[in-house]
Design a protein around this motif. Structure first.
Motif, PDB file in Angstrom:
ATOM      1  N   HIS A 175      56.712  45.087  39.018  1.00  0.00           N
ATOM      2  CA  HIS A 175      55.145  45.621  38.626  1.00  0.00           C
ATOM      3  C   HIS A 175      54.321  44.892  39.360  1.00  0.00           C
ATOM      4  O   HIS A 175      53.311  45.377  39.687  1.00  0.00           O
ATOM      5  N   VAL A 176      54.474  43.354  39.307  1.00  0.00           N
ATOM      6  CA  VAL A 176      53.348  42.506  40.044  1.00  0.00           C
ATOM      7  C   VAL A 176      52.989  42.800  41.375  1.00  0.00           C
ATOM      8  O   VAL A 176      52.265  42.831  42.085  1.00  0.00           O
ATOM      9  N   ARG A 177      54.378  43.107  42.221  1.00  0.00           N
ATOM     10  CA  ARG A 177      54.317  43.570  43.379  1.00  0.00           C
ATOM     11  C   ARG A 177      53.301  44.941  43.581  1.00  0.00           C
ATOM     12  O   ARG A 177      52.745  44.931  44.589  1.00  0.00           O
ATOM     13  N   ASP A 178      53.426  45.998  42.494  1.00  0.00           N
ATOM     14  CA  ASP A 178      52.821  47.072  42.814  1.00  0.00           C
ATOM     15  C   ASP A 178      51.313  46.788  42.630  1.00  0.00           C
ATOM     16  O   ASP A 178      50.320  47.365  43.315  1.00  0.00           O
ATOM     17  N   VAL A 179      50.961  45.649  41.617  1.00  0.00           N
ATOM     18  CA  VAL A 179      49.594  45.401  41.482  1.00  0.00           C
ATOM     19  C   VAL A 179      49.181  44.740  42.844  1.00  0.00           C
ATOM     20  O   VAL A 179      48.089  45.125  42.938  1.00  0.00           O
ATOM     21  N   TYR A 180      49.955  43.995  43.419  1.00  0.00           N
ATOM     22  CA  TYR A 180      49.354  43.371  44.632  1.00  0.00           C
ATOM     23  C   TYR A 180      49.349  44.066  45.654  1.00  0.00           C
ATOM     24  O   TYR A 180      48.061  44.109  46.407  1.00  0.00           O
ATOM     25  N   VAL A 181      50.046  45.398  45.772  1.00  0.00           N
ATOM     26  CA  VAL A 181      49.922  46.242  46.855  1.00  0.00           C
ATOM     27  C   VAL A 181      48.591  46.841  46.789  1.00  0.00           C
ATOM     28  O   VAL A 181      48.033  47.455  47.410  1.00  0.00           O
ATOM     29  N   ALA A 182      48.261  47.624  45.424  1.00  0.00           N
ATOM     30  CA  ALA A 182      46.957  48.213  45.051  1.00  0.00           C
ATOM     31  C   ALA A 182      45.703  47.333  45.476  1.00  0.00           C
ATOM     32  O   ALA A 182      44.747  47.697  45.792  1.00  0.00           O
ATOM     33  N   CYS A 183      46.068  45.985  45.142  1.00  0.00           N
ATOM     34  CA  CYS A 183      44.847  45.061  45.527  1.00  0.00           C
ATOM     35  C   CYS A 183      44.516  45.162  47.009  1.00  0.00           C
ATOM     36  O   CYS A 183      43.431  45.103  47.532  1.00  0.00           O
ATOM     37  N   VAL A 184      45.671  44.637  47.844  1.00  0.00           N
ATOM     38  CA  VAL A 184      45.504  44.576  49.164  1.00  0.00           C
ATOM     39  C   VAL A 184      45.193  45.959  49.965  1.00  0.00           C
ATOM     40  O   VAL A 184      44.756  45.935  50.992  1.00  0.00           O
ATOM     41  N   ALA A 185      45.721  46.890  49.454  1.00  0.00           N
ATOM     42  CA  ALA A 185      45.611  48.133  50.275  1.00  0.00           C
ATOM     43  C   ALA A 185      44.512  48.929  49.615  1.00  0.00           C
ATOM     44  O   ALA A 185      44.546  50.061  49.861  1.00  0.00           O
ATOM     45  N   ARG A 186      43.769  48.413  48.800  1.00  0.00           N
ATOM     46  CA  ARG A 186      42.522  49.269  48.168  1.00  0.00           C
ATOM     47  C   ARG A 186      42.918  50.249  47.473  1.00  0.00           C
ATOM     48  O   ARG A 186      42.306  51.426  47.656  1.00  0.00           O
ATOM     49  N   ALA A 187      44.036  50.381  46.640  1.00  0.00           N
ATOM     50  CA  ALA A 187      44.601  51.299  45.684  1.00  0.00           C
ATOM     51  C   ALA A 187      44.566  52.745  46.541  1.00  0.00           C
ATOM     52  O   ALA A 187      44.316  53.912  45.906  1.00  0.00           O
ATOM     53  N   GLU A 195      54.192  56.508  43.387  1.00  0.00           N
ATOM     54  CA  GLU A 195      54.890  57.674  42.884  1.00  0.00           C
ATOM     55  C   GLU A 195      53.714  58.298  42.019  1.00  0.00           C
ATOM     56  O   GLU A 195      53.741  59.529  42.008  1.00  0.00           O
ATOM     57  N   GLY A 196      52.818  57.664  41.153  1.00  0.00           N
ATOM     58  CA  GLY A 196      51.990  58.079  40.089  1.00  0.00           C
ATOM     59  C   GLY A 196      50.580  58.541  40.936  1.00  0.00           C
ATOM     60  O   GLY A 196      49.777  59.098  40.026  1.00  0.00           O
ATOM     61  N   GLY A 197      50.668  58.661  42.366  1.00  0.00           N
ATOM     62  CA  GLY A 197      49.523  58.944  43.003  1.00  0.00           C
ATOM     63  C   GLY A 197      48.057  58.311  42.599  1.00  0.00           C
ATOM     64  O   GLY A 197      48.217  56.903  42.277  1.00  0.00           O
ATOM     65  N   SER A 198      47.110  58.900  42.452  1.00  0.00           N
ATOM     66  CA  SER A 198      45.796  58.204  42.359  1.00  0.00           C
ATOM     67  C   SER A 198      45.499  57.575  41.020  1.00  0.00           C
ATOM     68  O   SER A 198      44.923  56.498  40.950  1.00  0.00           O
ATOM     69  N   GLU A 199      46.082  58.380  40.047  1.00  0.00           N
ATOM     70  CA  GLU A 199      45.936  57.612  38.594  1.00  0.00           C
ATOM     71  C   GLU A 199      46.487  56.222  38.507  1.00  0.00           C
ATOM     72  O   GLU A 199      46.039  55.247  38.022  1.00  0.00           O
ATOM     73  N   GLN A 200      47.807  56.273  39.109  1.00  0.00           N
ATOM     74  CA  GLN A 200      48.431  54.860  38.930  1.00  0.00           C
ATOM     75  C   GLN A 200      47.884  54.002  39.913  1.00  0.00           C
ATOM     76  O   GLN A 200      47.747  52.650  39.455  1.00  0.00           O
ATOM     77  N   ALA A 201      47.576  54.331  41.028  1.00  0.00           N
ATOM     78  CA  ALA A 201      46.723  53.142  41.927  1.00  0.00           C
ATOM     79  C   ALA A 201      45.503  52.749  41.232  1.00  0.00           C
ATOM     80  O   ALA A 201      45.456  51.494  41.214  1.00  0.00           O
ATOM     81  N   GLU A 202      44.902  53.665  40.635  1.00  0.00           N
ATOM     82  CA  GLU A 202      43.307  53.027  40.086  1.00  0.00           C
ATOM     83  C   GLU A 202      43.751  51.948  38.963  1.00  0.00           C
ATOM     84  O   GLU A 202      43.119  51.169  38.741  1.00  0.00           O
ATOM     85  N   ALA A 203      44.662  52.719  38.026  1.00  0.00           N
ATOM     86  CA  ALA A 203      45.189  51.553  37.022  1.00  0.00           C
ATOM     87  C   ALA A 203      45.779  50.396  37.498  1.00  0.00           C
ATOM     88  O   ALA A 203      45.083  49.370  36.987  1.00  0.00           O
ATOM     89  N   LEU A 204      46.539  50.446  38.766  1.00  0.00           N
ATOM     90  CA  LEU A 204      46.880  49.041  38.999  1.00  0.00           C
ATOM     91  C   LEU A 204      45.798  48.234  39.547  1.00  0.00           C
ATOM     92  O   LEU A 204      45.788  47.024  39.585  1.00  0.00           O
ATOM     93  N   ALA A 205      44.764  48.952  40.514  1.00  0.00           N
ATOM     94  CA  ALA A 205      43.704  48.129  40.854  1.00  0.00           C
ATOM     95  C   ALA A 205      42.857  47.370  39.837  1.00  0.00           C
ATOM     96  O   ALA A 205      42.416  46.545  40.104  1.00  0.00           O
ATOM     97  N   ALA A 206      42.702  48.254  38.649  1.00  0.00           N
ATOM     98  CA  ALA A 206      41.936  47.502  37.771  1.00  0.00           C
ATOM     99  C   ALA A 206      42.682  46.509  36.870  1.00  0.00           C
ATOM    100  O   ALA A 206      42.248  45.447  36.762  1.00  0.00           O
ATOM    101  N   GLU A 207      44.133  46.569  37.065  1.00  0.00           N
ATOM    102  CA  GLU A 207      44.672  45.295  36.558  1.00  0.00           C
ATOM    103  C   GLU A 207      44.761  44.218  37.409  1.00  0.00           C
ATOM    104  O   GLU A 207      44.705  43.090  37.236  1.00  0.00           O
ATOM    105  N   ALA A 208      44.606  44.421  38.567  1.00  0.00           N
ATOM    106  CA  ALA A 208      44.415  43.249  39.827  1.00  0.00           C
ATOM    107  C   ALA A 208      43.224  42.738  39.576  1.00  0.00           C
ATOM    108  O   ALA A 208      42.862  41.335  39.779  1.00  0.00           O
ATOM    109  N   ALA A 209      42.071  43.293  39.342  1.00  0.00           N
ATOM    110  CA  ALA A 209      40.807  42.749  39.074  1.00  0.00           C
ATOM    111  C   ALA A 209      40.540  41.777  38.024  1.00  0.00           C
ATOM    112  O   ALA A 209      39.970  40.887  38.105  1.00  0.00           O
TER     113      ALA A 209
END
Length: 389
Positions: free
Chosen positions: A295-307, A313-327
């Motif tokens: 899970h943290v790996r996904d958060v890290y990817v969303a952070c460094v790859a700008r979501a 797999e969950g598309g833009s919705e999952q990417a935005e949620a993970l980016a908010a978690e990274a913030a």
């Protein structure tokens, strides 16, 4: 009752899942008559090495496929229904020898079962095929005894060596084989295969359960089918996500998000409470830690790859949620998340041999939430960054 992984084992090249690069190469080699005298199939367990070896044997000995090639037909796949194919599938074909090197490791076994019989002509077909499973288990003396035969075998003999650990095979053996590396099968391919099996068996299932089973299998189709069978028995013919989580110890994304936010907020008490809740529910803390790393790996990817949505797999919705978690991890979230991944991964390795896995996880969470309690260079760098901020 026959196990699912045996019942749904691929019988032809067409039914192989996730190894198209190998299927295509072998098909062309058979069609064009450019066969090697020795093949090495290597890769993780459950990815189809021995199954592919049997299919190769069928393609070479199948009566219908041989007749089609003689007539100039482009296809070379075994039909899986002729007498030769059925004998190979049952393990009773006199020209296909399957040897388990894990139980026959010595030079005497190699001499008795291979060297002394290799020069005899095939009984029924054009070739004699030797399939040696877990070949890395052979002793050095056994490898040396096999070397001369492998280097200059009779024209009618083909060797297929299967292994999960090619590093243990002598270089002299490796250099005489045509090597094929089996990849871990993608989760999507596994899910499609599991859905097909469920439909054939009449299981009631939901897609989330199959996704959980596919993730847990880590690229191995055999493990996925074994887990599916276990779940179908557990659920009396039903395969549902709640049962999958309960049986496999997988933690929901909501719980993993709570762990991540507690680490970001440096809330030690909350982390200890979450760990206690998992213990009381009887969940495996090692599996929890592995899930948390993923899970943290996904958060890290969303952070460094700008979501970027295509990475999840969950598309833009999952990417935005993970980016908010990274913030929530502060001004320099990537550095802090990288340290979280390192500490949790080290904890997962330590927990495999620890007498108290809960203590290992609690100490790891304390180090992440309170860097002043950790005297590593990474922790000191994090404290300096906090002061600078």
């Amino acid at each position: 009752m026959e196990s699912l992984y045996r019942k749904y084992r691929p019988l032809t090249f067409d039914s192989v899942v996730g190894q198209q690069h190998i299927v295509s190469t072998l098909e062309h080699a058979i069609t064009e008559g450019r066969l090697s005298h020795a093949y090495l199939f290597c890769g993780p367990r459950g990815t189809g090495k021995t199954t592919m070896a049997r299919i190769l044997a069928k393609a070479l000995l199948c009566r219908n496929a041989e007749a089609a090639r003689a007539e100039g037909a482009s296809g070379c796949m075994p039909d899986g229904t002729c007498e030769e194919c059925e004998l190979i599938a049952e393990g009773n074909h006199p020209d296909v020898y399957e040897l388990d090197a894990a139980s026959r490791t010595g030079v005497d076994n190699v001499r008795e079962e291979i060297i002394n019989s290799v020069n005899f002509a095939p009984v029924r077909g054009k070739y004699k095929i030797y399939i040696i499973d877990e070949v890395h288990m052979l002793t050095t003396a056994a490898f040396n005894a096999l070397l001369k035969t492998l280097e200059e075998p009779p024209a009618h003999v083909i060797f297929v060596l299967c292994t999960t650990d090619p590093q243990k095979i002598l270089e002299t053996i490796l250099s005489r084989c045509q090597r094929f590396d089996f990849h871990r099968i993608g989760n999507e391919d596994i899910e499609h295969r599991l859905a097909y099996v469920c439909e054939q068996e009449g299981f009631d299932y939901d897609d989330e359960a199959l996704a959980i089973v596919a993730r847990h299998a880590k690229g191995g189709m055999r493990d996925a089918l074994s887990t599916l069978e276990q779940l179908s028995v557990f659920g009396n013919g039903s395969v549902h996500a709640d049962d999958a989580r309960s049986l496999l110890g997988e933690v929901s994304d909501q719980i993993l998000g709570e762990f991540s936010r507690a680490i970001a907020d440096r809330d030690v008490a909350e982390l200890y409470g979450l760990i206690r809740a998992q213990v009381e529910e009887g969940n495996d803390l090692l599996e929890l830690t592995r899930d948390l790393v993923a899970h943290v790996r996904d958060v890290y990817v969303a952070c460094v790859a700008r979501a970027r949505a295509e990475l999840f797999e969950g598309g833009s919705e999952q990417a935005e949620a993970l980016a908010a978690e990274a913030a929530a991890f502060g001004e320099h979230p990537a550095d802090r998340l990288a340290r979280v991944l390192t500490v949790l991964d080290d904890a997962a390795l330590e927990m495999r041999g620890a007498s108290d896995v809960r203590l290992v996880l609690e100490i790891a969470c304390t180090r992440l939430a309170r860097p002043e309690a950790d005297l590593t260079i990474e922790a000191l760098a994090e404290r300096v960054a906090r002061l600078e901020a």
